[in-house]
Design a protein around this motif. Structure first.
Motif, PDB file in Angstrom:
ATOM      1  N   ALA A 152       0.828  -1.206   0.000  1.00 32.77           N
ATOM      2  CA  ALA A 152       0.000   0.000   0.000  1.00 32.77           C
ATOM      3  C   ALA A 152       0.864   1.260   0.000  1.00 32.77           C
ATOM      4  O   ALA A 152       0.506   2.264  -0.615  1.00 32.77           O
ATOM      5  N   MET A 153       2.013   1.200   0.654  1.00 30.53           N
ATOM      6  CA  MET A 153       2.919   2.346   0.668  1.00 30.53           C
ATOM      7  C   MET A 153       3.472   2.609  -0.732  1.00 30.53           C
ATOM      8  O   MET A 153       3.611   3.763  -1.146  1.00 30.53           O
ATOM      9  N   MET A 154       3.784   1.551  -1.473  1.00 29.62           N
ATOM     10  CA  MET A 154       4.288   1.710  -2.843  1.00 29.62           C
ATOM     11  C   MET A 154       3.205   2.296  -3.751  1.00 29.62           C
ATOM     12  O   MET A 154       3.491   3.157  -4.575  1.00 29.62           O
ATOM     13  N   GLU A 155       1.966   1.833  -3.593  1.00 29.98           N
ATOM     14  CA  GLU A 155       0.863   2.373  -4.397  1.00 29.98           C
ATOM     15  C   GLU A 155       0.673   3.861  -4.115  1.00 29.98           C
ATOM     16  O   GLU A 155       0.476   4.650  -5.035  1.00 29.98           O
ATOM     17  N   ALA A 156       0.716   4.235  -2.831  1.00 27.44           N
ATOM     18  CA  ALA A 156       0.568   5.641  -2.469  1.00 27.44           C
ATOM     19  C   ALA A 156       1.730   6.465  -3.019  1.00 27.44           C
ATOM     20  O   ALA A 156       1.538   7.596  -3.473  1.00 27.44           O
ATOM     21  N   SER A 157       2.920   5.908  -2.992  1.00 30.67           N
ATOM     22  CA  SER A 157       4.099   6.597  -3.515  1.00 30.67           C
ATOM     23  C   SER A 157       3.963   6.840  -5.016  1.00 30.67           C
ATOM     24  O   SER A 157       4.322   7.910  -5.512  1.00 30.67           O
ATOM     25  N   GLN A 158       3.425   5.870  -5.729  1.00 35.17           N
ATOM     26  CA  GLN A 158       3.221   6.033  -7.171  1.00 35.17           C
ATOM     27  C   GLN A 158       2.164   7.087  -7.462  1.00 35.17           C
ATOM     28  O   GLN A 158       2.181   7.711  -8.512  1.00 35.17           O
ATOM     29  N   ALA A 159       1.237   7.279  -6.501  1.00 33.95           N
ATOM     30  CA  ALA A 159       0.202   8.303  -6.660  1.00 33.95           C
ATOM     31  C   ALA A 159       0.699   9.674  -6.199  1.00 33.95           C
ATOM     32  O   ALA A 159      -0.053  10.642  -6.210  1.00 33.95           O
ATOM     33  N   GLY A 160       1.960   9.757  -5.743  1.00 32.34           N
ATOM     34  CA  GLY A 160       2.538  11.034  -5.341  1.00 32.34           C
ATOM     35  C   GLY A 160       2.377  11.366  -3.871  1.00 32.34           C
ATOM     36  O   GLY A 160       2.646  12.485  -3.460  1.00 32.34           O
ATOM     37  N   ARG A 161       1.954  10.400  -3.064  1.00 29.42           N
ATOM     38  CA  ARG A 161       1.789  10.632  -1.631  1.00 29.42           C
ATOM     39  C   ARG A 161       2.945   9.970  -0.885  1.00 29.42           C
ATOM     40  O   ARG A 161       3.433   8.918  -1.269  1.00 29.42           O
ATOM     41  N   SER A 162       3.361  10.602   0.190  1.00 27.29           N
ATOM     42  CA  SER A 162       4.397  10.042   1.057  1.00 27.29           C
ATOM     43  C   SER A 162       3.721   9.635   2.360  1.00 27.29           C
ATOM     44  O   SER A 162       3.295  10.491   3.141  1.00 27.29           O
ATOM     45  N   VAL A 163       3.583   8.323   2.574  1.00 23.04           N
ATOM     46  CA  VAL A 163       2.848   7.823   3.732  1.00 23.04           C
ATOM     47  C   VAL A 163       3.567   6.643   4.377  1.00 23.04           C
ATOM     48  O   VAL A 163       4.385   5.982   3.751  1.00 23.04           O
ATOM     49  N   MET A 164       3.224   6.424   5.627  1.00 23.66           N
ATOM     50  CA  MET A 164       3.602   5.196   6.344  1.00 23.66           C
ATOM     51  C   MET A 164       2.285   4.534   6.722  1.00 23.66           C
ATOM     52  O   MET A 164       1.403   5.181   7.292  1.00 23.66           O
ATOM     53  N   ILE A 165       2.122   3.256   6.397  1.00 20.05           N
ATOM     54  CA  ILE A 165       0.868   2.559   6.654  1.00 20.05           C
ATOM     55  C   ILE A 165       1.152   1.346   7.527  1.00 20.05           C
ATOM     56  O   ILE A 165       1.985   0.505   7.184  1.00 20.05           O
TER      57      ILE A 165
END
Length: 142
Positions: free
Chosen positions: A78-91
């Motif tokens: 999920a972190m990789m998917e968010a990163s590809q969408a331009g978001r920086s997150v920790m899940i």
């Protein structure tokens, strides 16, 4: 008169071939190297998961809604998917006495500082983490 037969010619010495041994040694080193890399990845992921569990378990909102935390692993997919969408997150996928949920922490891409967080409860409800809890998360930030 009988003449004896000449002795048979000596068998030629067989040359020992080294290439099968060399090839076997190379394959053994490759397998051992692969096992070492897999072991490092496994134990590294376990260490990250244990560290995440300690951090998440210290958050009062998590304790309130999940009870004692039994597992809090990072969701790298999920972190990789968010990163590809331009978001920086920790899940973190959280498992506790009261059920399972998720903690999503938005981070600043430049400084990696925690900006905001949402908590998905076992009931499916999503809560925005309050300012006091955000300060506690920032204090726990490595």
């Amino acid at each position: 008169m009988n003449t004896p037969f000449p002795p048979p010619p000596a068998a030629p010495e067989k040359k020992r071939k080294l290439w099968p041994w060399f090839l076997g040694g190379c394959l053994t080193l490759i397998v051992l190297g692969g096992l070492a890399v897999a072991a490092m990845f496994y134990f590294g992921a376990k260490a990250v998961s244990a560290g995440g569990k300690e951090i998440v378990a210290q958050v009062p909102a998590v304790q309130e809604h999940f009870g004692a935390v039994t597992d809090a692993g990072m969701d790298f997919g999920a972190m990789m998917e968010a990163s590809q969408a331009g978001r920086s997150v920790m899940i973190f996928n959280i498992t506790g006495e009261k059920g399972e949920g998720r903690l999503v922490i938005e981070t600043d891409q430049a400084t990696q500082a925690f900006k905001s967080a949402t908590l998905t409860l076992p009931s499916g409800e999503t809560l925005e983490v309050d300012a006091a809890t955000m300060k506690q998360l920032q204090a726990l930030q490595p």
